[in-house]
Design an enzyme around this catalytic site. Structure first.
Site: not given
Ligand code: PGA
Length: 261
Positions: A13, A173, A219
């Protein structure tokens, strides 16, 4: 797990500048290799911000790290007056192999709807990139329509209307599980991934459905990854927060160890 190559993808990100990226990739490569390649058989990829891509590419190349490179987005256009956008052609030049498309943060903060996701998927195909198409339902959609309706609809919309479908990956997701610490159960994840595969089979045939990798994301941590990957329907994971920590992410990449136990 079926005989598709498991895919462990780290979406950074908007985290880590190019200098911090060097530190993480070096530590990651070292941690992955220590204990003798016991993640072998899985493909591990990192998805840094655009400004880190050249640095990470150079590092992977110089050190011969077994890491694939991905980008977090691309433009639906190839070149021209589109200030701030990044062409798939530029990504391909940097040995970027994968590109995330339609992540829920792009869908919600940048109003990317199914038409935009479809057009970006076409752009990825045009430049020989493998789109990792992200799909998933919000909590309201889960309550109104159940778990699989929205992800199946989003998958079919992204795949429709291409002359030739190149290789692609689907990442399921559930929006309510991203960055919240709320995880889908392995059964819920496997069920939706299975429904997505069924829909691809119905529309495009068993051969394409059988070779397409479908990931779970939301997560994922080293201590819960094995549950997801035990299912024949789940071919890998898309990891956000936990991909910023080399020990945690390499623990995820070494999921086979947990499954074997
Ligand atoms: P997260 O994000 O593992 O922090 O929940 C997953 C993603 O957005 O690809």
């Amino acid at each position: 797990m079926a005989n598709r190559v498991p895919f462990i993808a780290g979406n950074w990100k908007m985290n880590l500048d190019h200098q911090q990226a060097i530190a993480l990739v070096q530590k990651l490569a070292w941690t992955l290799n220590e204990a003798g390649h016991d993640y072998q058989g899985a493909e591990v990829a990192v998805f840094p911000p655009f400004t880190d891509l050249r640095t990470v590419q150079t590092l992977i190349d110089a050190e011969k790290f077994e890491l694939a490179l991905g980008a977090q987005d691309l433009s639906k256009h190839d070149s021209g007056a589109y200030t701030g956008e990044i062409s798939g052609a530029f990504l391909a030049k940097l040995d970027v192999k994968y590109v995330l498309i339609g992540h829920s943060e792009r869908r919600s903060y940048h109003n990317e709807d199914d038409a935009v996701v479809q057009a970006k998927t076409a752009a990825a195909f045009r430049h020989g990139l493998v789109p990792v198409i992200c799909v998933g339902e919000t909590l309201e959609e889960l309550e109104a329509e159940g778990a699989s309706a929205v992800p199946v609809r989003q998958t079919l919309a992204a795949l429709a209307g291409h002359d030739n479908l190149g290789e692609f990956v689907i990442a399921y997701e559930p929006v309510w599980a991203i960055g919240t610490g709320k995880v889908a159960t392995p059964e819920e994840a496997a069920n939706v991934c299975g429904k997505i595969r069924e829909a691809i089979a119905q529309q495009y045939g068993d051969e394409l459905a059988g070779k397409t990798r479908i990931l779970y994301g939301g997560s994922v941590k080293a201590n819960n990854v094995a549950g997801f990957l035990k299912s024949v329907e789940v071919d890998g994971v898309l990891v956000g927060g936990a991909s910023l920590d080399a020990d945690e992410f390499s623990g995820i990449a070494r999921f086979q160890k947990h499954i074997a136990l």
